[in-house]
Design a protein around this motif. Structure first.
Motif, PDB file in Angstrom:
ATOM      1  N   UNK A 182      -9.353   2.953  -0.640  1.00  0.00           N
ATOM      2  CA  UNK A 182      -9.961   1.030  -1.098  1.00  0.00           C
ATOM      3  C   UNK A 182      -9.264   0.448  -2.561  1.00  0.00           C
ATOM      4  N   UNK A 183      -8.882   0.840  -2.878  1.00  0.00           N
ATOM      5  CA  UNK A 183      -8.261   0.854  -4.310  1.00  0.00           C
ATOM      6  C   UNK A 183      -6.672  -0.301  -4.370  1.00  0.00           C
ATOM      7  N   UNK A 184      -5.874   0.815  -3.104  1.00  0.00           N
ATOM      8  CA  UNK A 184      -4.136  -0.357  -3.011  1.00  0.00           C
ATOM      9  C   UNK A 184      -4.811  -1.189  -2.764  1.00  0.00           C
ATOM     10  N   UNK A 185      -3.375  -2.138  -2.394  1.00  0.00           N
ATOM     11  CA  UNK A 185      -3.111  -3.630  -2.042  1.00  0.00           C
ATOM     12  C   UNK A 185      -2.523  -4.137  -3.083  1.00  0.00           C
ATOM     13  N   UNK A 186      -2.443  -5.284  -3.630  1.00  0.00           N
ATOM     14  CA  UNK A 186      -1.573  -6.036  -3.869  1.00  0.00           C
ATOM     15  C   UNK A 186      -3.692  -6.329  -5.326  1.00  0.00           C
ATOM     16  N   UNK A 187      -3.198  -7.247  -5.877  1.00  0.00           N
ATOM     17  CA  UNK A 187      -3.928  -7.762  -7.350  1.00  0.00           C
ATOM     18  C   UNK A 187      -2.943  -8.886  -7.677  1.00  0.00           C
ATOM     19  N   UNK A 191       0.749   0.251  -2.920  1.00  0.00           N
ATOM     20  CA  UNK A 191       0.942   0.363  -1.596  1.00  0.00           C
ATOM     21  C   UNK A 191       0.046   1.357  -0.796  1.00  0.00           C
ATOM     22  N   UNK A 192      -0.808   1.153  -0.102  1.00  0.00           N
ATOM     23  CA  UNK A 192      -1.245   1.959   0.700  1.00  0.00           C
ATOM     24  C   UNK A 192      -1.952   2.329   1.669  1.00  0.00           C
TER      25      UNK A 192
END
Length: 140
Positions: A44-49, A38-39
């Motif tokens: 730019x590198x946060x989030x779901x993958x 989370x962020x």
């Protein structure tokens, strides 16, 4: 034995990170997985993958923007296929020279020797401030 496999996978992952072997570290992730860091949108590198390739993108973006200064693991708790990695880190943001210092925890699940879940918890507010100090939520 799930706990032994989980612990061995976590230990190998951390060893590869210490050695800056990103290909090897990312190779420990399943082809498809549940990843969440989370962020703020300014990071730019946060989030779901959900794929190994996207995990590599996470690390690529992370290293494009940050200079790692310290990464210390203080505890690893294993319960079956699940583990929690606890520690603290310090990075320097390349664009601003700002420092990010934060505790972290990663809740992971290992299936057949590969990470199938990786949820990262850190001070996302401090991260957003270090990366984009003028974009504080609520700031006018």
């Amino acid at each position: 034995m799930p706990e032994e496999t989980t612990r061995a996978t976590v230990d190998e992952y951390l060893r590869r990170l210490r050695e800056r072997d990103l290909e090897g570290a990312v190779g420990l992730f399943a082809e498809t997985l549940d990843w969440y860091a989370p962020g703020a949108a300014t990071v730019p590198w946060t989030g779901r993958r959900s794929t190994r390739a996207q995990v590599m993108e996470f690390f690529t973006l992370l290293h494009e923007h940050l200079v790692p200064e310290e990464f210390t693991v203080t505890h690893i708790v294993v319960d079956g296929a699940d583990a929690v990695i606890i520690g603290h880190l310090r990075d320097t943001v390349k664009a601003t020279g700002g420092t990010l210092t934060t505790p972290f925890a990663a809740h992971v699940t290992v299936t057949d020797g590969s990470f199938t879940r990786y949820h990262l918890f850190e001070d996302s507010y401090a991260l957003a401030q270090a990366v984009a100090p003028d974009s504080t939520p609520g700031k006018v």
